[in-house]
Every structure is written in C-alpha cells, then in structure tokens.
Design an enzyme around this catalytic site. Structure first.
Site, PDB file in Angstrom:
ATOM      1  N   GLY A 205     -25.528   0.166  10.461  1.00  0.00           N
ATOM      2  CA  GLY A 205     -26.000  -0.694  11.531  1.00  0.00           C
ATOM      3  C   GLY A 205     -24.836  -1.211  12.351  1.00  0.00           C
ATOM      4  O   GLY A 205     -23.675  -1.141  11.947  1.00  0.00           O
ATOM      5  N   CYS A 206     -25.159  -1.759  13.518  1.00  0.00           N
ATOM      6  CA  CYS A 206     -24.104  -2.237  14.415  1.00  0.00           C
ATOM      7  C   CYS A 206     -23.384  -3.453  13.856  1.00  0.00           C
ATOM      8  O   CYS A 206     -22.143  -3.501  13.831  1.00  0.00           O
ATOM      9  CB  CYS A 206     -24.678  -2.529  15.798  1.00  0.00           C
ATOM     10  SG  CYS A 206     -26.131  -3.617  15.807  1.00  0.00           S
ATOM     11  N   TYR A 207     -24.124  -4.447  13.376  1.00  0.00           N
ATOM     12  CA  TYR A 207     -23.484  -5.626  12.794  1.00  0.00           C
ATOM     13  C   TYR A 207     -22.659  -5.275  11.551  1.00  0.00           C
ATOM     14  O   TYR A 207     -21.524  -5.744  11.402  1.00  0.00           O
ATOM     15  CB  TYR A 207     -24.536  -6.683  12.445  1.00  0.00           C
ATOM     16  CG  TYR A 207     -25.103  -7.452  13.608  1.00  0.00           C
ATOM     17  CD1 TYR A 207     -24.275  -8.164  14.471  1.00  0.00           C
ATOM     18  CD2 TYR A 207     -26.475  -7.504  13.827  1.00  0.00           C
ATOM     19  CE1 TYR A 207     -24.805  -8.898  15.530  1.00  0.00           C
ATOM     20  CE2 TYR A 207     -27.016  -8.236  14.872  1.00  0.00           C
ATOM     21  CZ  TYR A 207     -26.178  -8.929  15.727  1.00  0.00           C
ATOM     22  OH  TYR A 207     -26.694  -9.657  16.769  1.00  0.00           O
TER      23      TYR A 207
END
Length: 358
Positions: free
Chosen positions: A160-162
């Site tokens: 995921g991006c986070y």
C-alpha cells in the site's frame, strides 16, 4: 525481444489507469487487454480522453480465461476481495499476477480476516507470495523471476501507499540498530486520489478543498501491514501507531515517522545510515542533512525522497520523513518496478525518473 503481453484489471480506477499509462510507454510490454466491470464495452479513451490516439482498447469483463488468452502478466488494480476472486484462477491458467490490492499482503490469513472483515479464500497462496517492496525484498522478487523464467506463474503483492512511505522512512534506522524499543509512530498525509475514483462525502471537492483531516484513527487497515514490514526489518515485534490524513492534493503522500533513538546515537550517525542504505537504490534518495522532502518533488514519478533528523532535546527521537507519489511509488510505478524484476527486465525500465519542474 518479443513484447510481453499485459492486462490491467480495474483499468479505469486511478491506480489502474496509471498502470495503463506506464505499460503503454514501456518498451518491453504491450497493453493487450484492459478490464472494468462497469465500463465493459467502452473504449478506454472514452473514459480517459488523454488516451485518444494512443490506445484503442475496448474495456472488457475481467474473465480469467480471456485474460489468459490475451496476456502473460496481469496487473490487478482492484479493491480487496476482488483479487481473491480472480487471482487463484489466473495463476492456475499460467498468468503471472502483480496484485495492487491488499488481499495477499498480509502473511497471516487470520490477521487479514480481522482487519478486513472477510474470509481469506486462498490462504495457501500467502506462502508463495512476495511482498513487493523492492528496497526490502529484492532477493525474493528475483527468486520469483527465476520461477517465472521456468514457466511458472507467480504472485507479487504490491504494498500500500502508506506502508511504502512509512517503511522507507523507517528501514535504515531499524536495520542499523539506531532505533530502540518496539514502538514506531507514523503520521502520514495523502492526496485525494488515494481514496480512489469513486467520490464520497469526504473526498468531494467542496469537503476536501482547503481542509486537512485525520481519518481511520487507531484502526486504519494499513496498520498490520506496516507492523508486519517493520517487524521483518527490526527482527523483533514492532507496534505501530498510524494516523493518516487527507489533504487537498490530487496526488502525493508524505509520511513522517518517529522512533526512539538508541543510547549514544548522533545526528551524523542517522544521516550516514540513511545515505549508506539508499546509496545504490535507483528510486530512493536521501536528502542532505537539514533538508526534508516535499511531495511536489516526486509527483508523477516512481521516486521516493527521505529526509532525517535527530531531536536530541529531551527524549532523543529519530524523525524520518518520506515523500512519494501515492499513485507512483505508492501504487502503479512500484507495481511496474516489481514486474520488471520478475520479468527479467531492468528494474526502472519504463518508469519515470524525475518530477515535472513546475
């Protein structure tokens, strides 16, 4: 070299269309199929007019047999559970899967079920999956590449991006033993495109513009993914306090991470550790001492920039900040970086190096 046929599943979402754009510019891949359940029968260029003259593909339904007939690799830019429904069939049909969803990121099916509230229907694949953060798991991705070269379909779970930004901010300090204890705090801010293409009350322009808010506080689904990654890095169980924020940006993500410094650690130790760790990484840069990253420097690229400092005033905290593009290094570009490694191509092939200057 014969071009590798690629299908993008979920091609009209923000991450999916970004994968399409990257594939179309990739010298070794050919976009042979793009799917979307709601827009099937419509040209991709009718949904995104920027593709007019560059791509004449008509969107189709994501049927595994059709994908297997038309593609060697499938990029799944879909919500969680959608990958569960299609990935086992694609692998059985010989299609390598680069999965941008959350369905195969967590090693423990029970943890997935706890945080996502749905049964994991193919837990047997979790042990065969490589978590696609190249800066941490490059060896695993290359091992998948060896299997792929022998004709086996393989599965990559793109982070995921986070979790990507948080991990890149924390890895050097944890690996070098500069951070002690089991707690990492991550405060992160993302642009609105990170919420997906379908608008809601929070992402509507009138609500999001000129406003910043925290959301998913204390229970965001990326928390166990971050903990899993940092536990791998540190070699001990890590606990994460993760607070995401929504900012009025189209794209971009900034994660600022706080870790307790070990006794005797200096600011120079921290800076040196980060510079050494990322010195040979093509897509991650450590900024000079005293400089912190900004999202505009990496927007629309596959790059990440990291800046670090030591707060030595009282509690001796290592502060590391990482900027990425949430659709680039946080999704589509990282998916292509992983695909390149698995397909035996240069790691940065087909993905941009720098951001627009204005």
């Amino acid at each position: 070299m014969e071009q590798i046929r690629a299908c993008v599943v979920g091609a009209t979402g923000f991450a999916g269309v970004e994968v399409c754009r990257i594939v179309l510019g990739h010298p070794d891949l050919e976009l042979t199929m793009a799917t979307d359940r709601k827009a099937a029968g419509t040209r991709l260029a009718d949904v995104y007019p920027a593709f007019e003259g560059a791509c004449d593909l008509v969107l189709s339904l994501p049927e595994p047999e059709a994908i297997a007939q038309n593609a060697d690799v499938a990029f799944l830019a879909v919500p969680h559970t959608a990958s569960l429904a299609i990935t086992p069939q694609l692998l059985a049909l010989g299609v390598t899967v680069i999965d941008l969803s959350a369905d195969y990121r967590l090693h423990d099916a029970a943890v997935y079920e706890q945080w996502y509230g749905t049964p994991h229907t193919s837990p047997e694949l979790l042990g065969q999956t490589v978590y696609g953060l190249p800066e941490l798991n490059r060896a695993g991705l290359l091992a998948l590449g060896e299997r792929h070269e022998k004709g086996e379909a393989v599965l990559v779970a793109v982070p995921g991006c986070y979790p990507t930004a948080t991990a890149l901010a924390a890895i050097p300090a944890l690996e070098a033993g500069l951070a002690t204890g089991d707690l990492v705090i991550s405060d992160a801010i993302s642009g609105v495109s990170g919420a997906g293409r379908t608008p809601n009350a929070r992402t509507h322009f009138c609500h999001a513009n000129e406003s910043v808010e925290a959301y998913g506080v204390a229970h965001h689904r990326h928390t166990p993914e971050i903990e899993q990654t940092l536990t791998q890095v540190a070699g001990r169980e890590m606990n994460v306090v993760f607070t995401p924020h929504l900012a009025p940006l189209t794209r971009g993500l900034l994660a600022t991470v706080y870790m307790t410094a070990a006794d005797g650690v200096t600011a120079n130790d921290v800076q040196d550790a980060y510079e050494r760790r990322y010195a040979n990484e093509a897509l991650v840069s450590t900024l000079p001492a005293g400089h912190m990253p900004q999202t505009s420097s990496v927007a629309a690229t596959a790059r990440a920039q990291v800046g670090v400092a030591l707060d030595d005033r009282r509690r001796r905290v290592i502060i590391a900040s990482c900027a990425i593009d949430n659709l680039g290094k946080g999704a589509a570009a990282q998916a292509m970086q992983c695909a390149n490694l698995v397909l035996g191509l240069p790691e940065t092939q087909g993905i941009g190096a720098t951001a627009p200057l204005i």
